[in-house]
Write an enzyme that holds these catalytic residues in place. Structure first.
Site, PDB file in Angstrom:
ATOM      1  N   CYS A 139       0.822  -1.215   0.000  1.00  0.00           N
ATOM      2  CA  CYS A 139       0.000   0.000   0.000  1.00  0.00           C
ATOM      3  C   CYS A 139       0.860   1.271   0.000  1.00  0.00           C
ATOM      4  O   CYS A 139       1.551   1.538  -0.966  1.00  0.00           O
ATOM      5  CB  CYS A 139      -0.966  -0.050   1.180  1.00  0.00           C
ATOM      6  SG  CYS A 139      -2.568   0.625   0.800  1.00  0.00           S
TER       7      CYS A 139
ATOM      8  N   HIS B 188      -3.525  -6.393   1.631  1.00  0.00           N
ATOM      9  CA  HIS B 188      -3.270  -6.582   3.061  1.00  0.00           C
ATOM     10  C   HIS B 188      -4.280  -7.601   3.568  1.00  0.00           C
ATOM     11  O   HIS B 188      -4.813  -8.355   2.771  1.00  0.00           O
ATOM     12  CB  HIS B 188      -3.303  -5.250   3.810  1.00  0.00           C
ATOM     13  CG  HIS B 188      -4.619  -4.535   3.775  1.00  0.00           C
ATOM     14  ND1 HIS B 188      -4.895  -3.550   2.862  1.00  0.00           N
ATOM     15  CD2 HIS B 188      -5.725  -4.670   4.516  1.00  0.00           C
ATOM     16  CE1 HIS B 188      -6.122  -3.094   3.075  1.00  0.00           C
ATOM     17  NE2 HIS B 188      -6.652  -3.764   4.062  1.00  0.00           N
TER      18      HIS B 188
END
Ligand SMILES: [Zn+2]
Lengths: 247, 457
Positions: free
Chosen positions: A97, A198
């Site tokens: 990210c 994630h």
């Protein structure tokens, strides 16, 4: 004979940890312990590079905007050179990210303003209007990993595009991935693996955790890891795979 | 006319929802009424004889709202409140509707509304509250609410639009809430804890709001109470925890059973456990104080309080005691675990994780919960809910191997059976669940006659 060692380096554990990133760290450490490695964690917060040359696997997670700005300054000032050296010597990096974006060429805001990243990977990111949120299933291009899928959860508004030096980590079967247009997800460039997944990523993808470790330890002649019982991890992995099949 | 139609349409929907037992977030009547008259809540709020109080924050809204209603009702006031955890603005509308008369008029003294962080601006505009309470800001449901910073900015904008005679009541111990308060024109009423005997020195994993808003330095914590709430300061001296106007001192915690603390020279005792409930009780005290209730009366009234659905509910189940605690984010979960293990000596656990919309569809937060605390203490942990498999992996990496963690059991009935089987008679089992996982489990408890339907509790 000395015990085998694994050193994990967590970049900015206090600031870049928004999406349960601790799960990735725990997975790397626990799996090494279960294989009777001497596993060690080095926390690389702001202002320090102590121990950075010992690191086998780096983890760089996601943060909130305010924290990411603070991290950006420190990255340029204290970490960039040391990180480049570590990667050149064969360490592996998992960047998720915000960490993924910061390692790239630049991030461009909606107003067209460009913030340079540290350029370790050939990717660029542009702000998007709609947030990409939800479960993701990826058919990975990584050779030699079983199963050939990765599962996770994405939550990002950045659109990341790969340059010629970066190869995609895989193609999305479910979810948006890098930019929602070209069906790619993540990138691989040398020992660096960038991704939007994630959830946490590594606990549900133990084969990817092992891949990161073996690619770093190859420089010490370790190319294979003792098998572990991954039934629980694979069960969680398959629950998400099933969601892709239901569509 | 339009308003009356809206009220009636909403009321009819409310009755229907209860008859057909659509449990849980009771907002449907509010949706219907607002579709007919979008101003229905604004109009009904004007009818409130004394006004309204709104409560927001990540954790503790429901308990705090219930505490404040309890105080006001004890003082002889009639109260309208959105009770069943339906804290969206539609829930507040639905609650107001239920108490409205046939002419659409609301004959009630006070409104006490819990409002989710993202809806506060609209709630302030429509309700024009006399007081607005902000309890805390923790990471929660990042998929839905976005990051903490966005939420904090929206809360600040909302508080800046409070009516001139309204008071902001803020938690001084939360750095992000304090930052909001320091940006307001009118000084808020600050509350906080002052008892280092119940504090730790270490921030938990993945604490938010740990840097100075002025210079970016890492904040120094002299005391940590709950999550990132504590006594903090910037090492460069440009930001520090505001001095509380109302501080809780001499705190005594007795497991999940009760707590006691001193506030403004009176001793408060209430049948709720856990340090997080000190904040809720203190916020309620502050609200009562701001509305002119006598501190001695507040203390007396709190002694007889009863908790809301799924928030520390105690039940009997085949000779075992069940303790139900809604646990939905890392800060809340860590506190519940701390209370269950360290203060209540808990050994038997069922942990329920769902990823429906009301729970948050992203379950990555379970990696920020310190399940390691259960290692060597628990004798059984049953992973339940539709993401039981993810929980089982989390527990494995926390070092909880069989027989402590049983196989994941997504079916609530089977999970409950596994818990009862493993819990010795006479012992307490702690049931910690996310919102809809708690609804599922409670529905099963009701089916077995071990719990009442939630609208009767
Ligand atoms: Zn400062």
């Amino acid at each position: 004979m000395a015990r085998k060692t694994l050193t994990v380096g967590w970049l900015y554990p206090d600031l870049m940890n928004i999406y349960g990133d601790r799960g990735n760290i725990l997975t790397l450490l626990k799996r090494a312990e279960w294989r009777d490695f001497d596993a060690r964690l080095i926390e690389l917060g702001r202002g320090t590079t102590e121990g950075i040359d010992d690191v086998d696997v780096f983890f760089f997670g996601g943060g909130q905007d305010r924290e990411q700005a603070l991290v950006y300054e420190d990255l340029l000032e204290t970490k960039q050179t040391a990180l480049e050296r570590a990667v050149a010597s064969g360490a592996s990096v998992l960047a998720v990210c915000g960490g993924y974006q910061l390692l790239g060429q630049y991030y461009q805001t909606g107003e067209g303003e460009r913030f340079p990243g540290i350029g370790l990977i050939d990717v660029r990111t542009e702000a998007g209007k709609q947030r990409f949120i939800g479960d993701v299933v990826v058919d990975t291009d990584l050779p030699d990993i079983q199963p050939q899928t990765l599962v996770g959860f994405e939550n990002h508004s950045g659109r990341t595009y790969l340059g010629p030096k970066a190869k995609p980590l895989g193609r999305v079967r479910m979810g948006f991935g890098n930019n929602g247009e070209d069906h790619t997800e993540g990138c691989i460039q040398g020992g660096i693996l960038g991704t939007y997944l994630h959830g946490s990523l590594l606990p549900k993808n133990p084969h990817l955790a092992d891949h990161l470790v073996t690619s770093a330890l190859a420089r010490r002649g370790i190319t294979e890891l003792a098998p572990l019982d991954d039934a629980a991890e694979i069960a969680a992995h398959e629950k998400i795979l099933a969601r892709a099949q239901r569509r | 006319m339009r308003r009356t139609a809206a009220v009636w349409a909403g009321k009819a929907t409310g009755a229907l929802a209860r008859i057909s037992r659509l449990g849980g977030g009771t907002t449907l009547p509010g949706d219907v009424a607002r579709a007919i008259d979008p101003d229905v809540l604004r109009k009904m709020s004007r009818d409130l004889k004394h006004g309204a109080i709104v409560i927001t924050g990540t954790n503790g809204k429901t308990t705090t709202a219930r505490l404040i209603s309890w105080l006001l009702e004890g003082a002889g006031h009639s109260v309208v409140s959105n009770r069943a955890g339906a804290n969206l603005i539609f829930g507040a509308t639905a609650a107001a509707l239920e108490k409205a008369g046939a002419n659409g008029k609301l004959k009630v003294d006070w409104g006490v509304f819990e409002i989710d962080e993202a809806s506060l601006e609209r709630a302030v505009d429509e309700i024009q509250p006399r007081a607005a309470i902000v309890l805390n800001l923790f990471r929660d449901q990042l998929d839905r609410y976005g990051e903490l910073e966005t939420i904090a900015k929206r809360i600040e904008a909302a508080l800046k639009r409070l009516p001139a005679d309204s008071r902001a009541v803020l938690n001084a111990d939360d750095p992000r809430v304090a930052e909001i308060g320091l940006n307001l024109d009118r000084p808020p009423l600050w509350f906080g804890l002052d008892d280092t005997s119940v504090a730790t020195r270490e921030l938990p994993h993945a604490a938010d709001a740990r840097t100075c808003p002025r210079c970016g330095a890492s904040l120094v914590f002299d005391a940590v109470y709950v999550g990132h709430d504590g006594v903090y300061r910037c090492p460069n001296g440009d930001f520090a925890r505001p001095v509380p106007d109302l501080a809780a001192t001499h705190i005594d915690l007795n497991g999940f059973e009760s707590l006691a603390m001193g506030v403004s020279g009176v001793r408060i005792e209430l049948p709720l456990g856990g340090l997080y409930n000190c904040y809720n009780a203190l916020a309620a005290f502050a609200a009562g104080d701001a509305l002119g209730l006598d501190p001695a009366f507040i203390a007396e009234r709190l002694r007889t309080f009863r908790a809301a659905f799924g928030r520390q509910e105690r039940l009997e189940a085949q000779g075992r005691r069940l303790n139900l605690v809604l646990s939905k984010n890392p800060a809340g979960f860590n506190e519940t675990l701390r209370t269950a293990v360290d203060l209540a000596g808990g050994r038997n656990f069922l942990i329920g994780l769902n990823d429906r919309r009301a729970d948050g569809t992203d379950v990555s937060w379970i990696w920020d919960v310190d399940f390691e605390r259960l290692r060597g203490r628990a004798q059984v942990v049953v992973p339940a809910g539709n993401r039981a498999d993810d929980l089982a992996v989390r527990l494995k990496y926390a070092g909880l191997t069989a027989p402590i963690a049983t196989p994941p059991e997504p079916d609530p009935a089977l999970a409950l059976d596994a818990l009862i089987r493993a819990t010795p008679e006479g012992e307490t089992a702690h049931v910690l669940c996310t919102y809809t996982a708690m609804l599922d489990l409670r529905a099963e408890l009701v089916r077995r006659g071990w719990a009442k339907p939630y609208w009767e509790t």
